[in-house]
Design an enzyme around this catalytic site. Structure first.
Site, PDB file in Angstrom:
ATOM      1  N   CYS A  52      -5.945  17.878  25.772  1.00 62.41           N
ATOM      2  CA  CYS A  52      -5.303  18.964  26.505  1.00 62.41           C
ATOM      3  C   CYS A  52      -6.312  20.099  26.698  1.00 62.41           C
ATOM      4  O   CYS A  52      -7.031  20.468  25.768  1.00 62.41           O
ATOM      5  CB  CYS A  52      -4.088  19.474  25.737  1.00 62.41           C
ATOM      6  N   CYS A  56      -4.374  26.513  22.509  1.00 67.92           N
ATOM      7  CA  CYS A  56      -3.379  26.899  21.499  1.00 67.92           C
ATOM      8  C   CYS A  56      -3.967  26.659  20.104  1.00 67.92           C
ATOM      9  O   CYS A  56      -4.327  25.519  19.769  1.00 67.92           O
ATOM     10  CB  CYS A  56      -2.106  26.092  21.689  1.00 67.92           C
ATOM     11  N   CYS A  59      -2.766  23.715  17.746  1.00 66.27           N
ATOM     12  CA  CYS A  59      -2.505  22.385  18.284  1.00 66.27           C
ATOM     13  C   CYS A  59      -3.665  21.408  18.106  1.00 66.27           C
ATOM     14  O   CYS A  59      -4.774  21.646  18.619  1.00 66.27           O
ATOM     15  CB  CYS A  59      -2.156  22.485  19.767  1.00 66.27           C
ATOM     16  N   CYS A  96      13.205  12.506  23.728  1.00 65.39           N
ATOM     17  CA  CYS A  96      12.300  13.528  24.252  1.00 65.39           C
ATOM     18  C   CYS A  96      10.909  12.935  24.415  1.00 65.39           C
ATOM     19  O   CYS A  96      10.395  12.287  23.497  1.00 65.39           O
ATOM     20  CB  CYS A  96      12.246  14.723  23.307  1.00 65.39           C
ATOM     21  N   CYS A 127      14.836  14.373  27.705  1.00 69.16           N
ATOM     22  CA  CYS A 127      14.113  15.641  27.655  1.00 69.16           C
ATOM     23  C   CYS A 127      12.632  15.338  27.833  1.00 69.16           C
ATOM     24  O   CYS A 127      12.148  14.294  27.376  1.00 69.16           O
ATOM     25  CB  CYS A 127      14.357  16.353  26.325  1.00 69.16           C
ATOM     26  N   ARG A 259      17.297  23.919  16.361  1.00 67.56           N
ATOM     27  CA  ARG A 259      16.726  22.675  15.852  1.00 67.56           C
ATOM     28  C   ARG A 259      15.633  22.915  14.819  1.00 67.56           C
ATOM     29  O   ARG A 259      14.707  23.700  15.038  1.00 67.56           O
ATOM     30  CB  ARG A 259      16.137  21.849  17.006  1.00 67.56           C
TER      31      ARG A 259
END
Length: 343
Positions: A52, A56, A59, A96, A127, A259
């Site tokens: 990616c 972040c 991550c 998801c 999702c 959640r």
């Protein structure tokens, strides 16, 4: 009814309440809107892992950090469908699918739309979390039948720049606006334990609660410290501060599913029980969340049994029957086999 006019002072005042008073109020709010003994169960699958371009700091999938994570291409539709079938058999009602992208490319859209259609055909909610979406992409995903789109705010607007610099808070809000405009439901939450202040935790929940329409699903993640990321040595967040965050989220967003997400594998049963008491009523189920560990299905079902909880949409059954079915389901699981196409 939910409200979208909370002030920072009001949210901070909730965080500062005595712990048991806060949990008592959160449980009352929870019982007014949900069956307190039901938990919505979702399974999360990484359909495209690593590489990616975002930065972040938490991550392991960022291409900027050396975490030892093996990059994988986008999964074939049939392989995704196989994993969705397994998830449904193990009690998940929502599947998801997450891809490590800044945003999906046009060449990927036909595959993504097919994934949604095929998983929906199993009778599961769907999702996806694919990064930023423009209005056209959101519309096409909605037309394919996507129920939820996940796009977290991560932290408060004030602390955000300390964690991410490659996309703005406004970018994230714009994606949520496109998701709403397409008619999909919003899954949006954040991460605590990033080194943020209590004011920042309040700021995150304030931003979520005061959206034009509150998210239907609010994942609260505990930072999972991964070697090679800038936050690998971040100090642990106090457990009670995490539980407080769950309770305040429940009070601010009474009709949302709150959640327990990343970090749950480090929580003992007693902490998870307090989180459910504080108003959490959704979990990710399975051995891995994208690239980080999660408690396995057997452990979760054992905890549910001890607490008298049941997955949403599943009627209560005699304990013996439930245990037999659980063992049969676990025995039927096959080890995942990689199957991808170039993306």
């Amino acid at each position: 009814m939910s409200r979208q006019n909370w002030t920072r002072e009001q949210v901070l005042a909730l965080f500062e309440r005595p712990f048991f008073d806060l949990l008592f109020e959160a449980q009352q709010v929870h019982r007014a809107h949900f069956d307190p003994n039901e938990v919505q169960v979702s399974t999360l699958l990484s359909i495209k892992t690593g590489a990616c371009p975002e930065d972040c700091k938490y991550c392991p999938q960022s291409a900027r950090y050396s975490t030892g994570l093996e990059t994988e291409r986008l999964m074939e539709v049939e392989k995704v469908l196989e994993r969705a079938r397994e998830a449904k058999a193990n009690g998940s009602s929502r599947f998801c699918m997450g891809a490590a992208w800044r945003n999906p490319k046009e060449r990927d859209m036909p595959y993504l739309l097919k994934m949604v259609q095929e998983v929906k055909s199993l009778g599961m909610e769907t999702c996806m979390t694919l990064g930023m979406l423009d209005a056209s992409q959101a519309d096409r995903l909605a037309e394919a039948g996507l129920d939820y789109y996940n796009h977290n705010l991560d932290t408060s607007p004030e602390f955000y720049g300390d964690i991410i610099t490659t996309r703005t808070y406004a970018d994230r809000l714009n994606t949520l606006e496109n998701v709403r405009g397409a008619g999909m439901k919003v899954c949006s939450g954040g991460i605590v334990g990033l080194g943020e202040s209590p004011e920042d935790r309040a700021g995150l929940l304030l931003a979520l609660a005061n959206l034009p329409r509150q998210p239907e699903s609010v994942p609260i993640n505990m930072l999972v410290k991964v070697k090679g990321t800038p936050l690998e040595n971040q100090e642990d967040l106090d457990d009670f501060d995490f539980i407080r965050t769950i309770a305040v989220a429940r009070i601010l967003m009474p009709q949302s599913h709150v959640r327990l997400s990343a970090g749950r594998e480090k929580m003992n049963d007693q902490m998870q029980a307090l989180c459910f008491m504080a108003g959490a009523n959704s979990i990710f189920y399975g051995c891995k969340l994208l690239t980080t560990p999660n408690p396995d299905e057997n452990s979760d079902m054992q905890l549910f049994k001890r607490l008298g909880l049941r997955p949403s949409g599943v009627s209560q059954k005699p304990d013996e029957m439930t245990e037999i079915e659980l063992h049969e389901q676990l025995a039927a699981q096959n080890a995942p086999k990689p199957l991808y196409y170039e993306a």
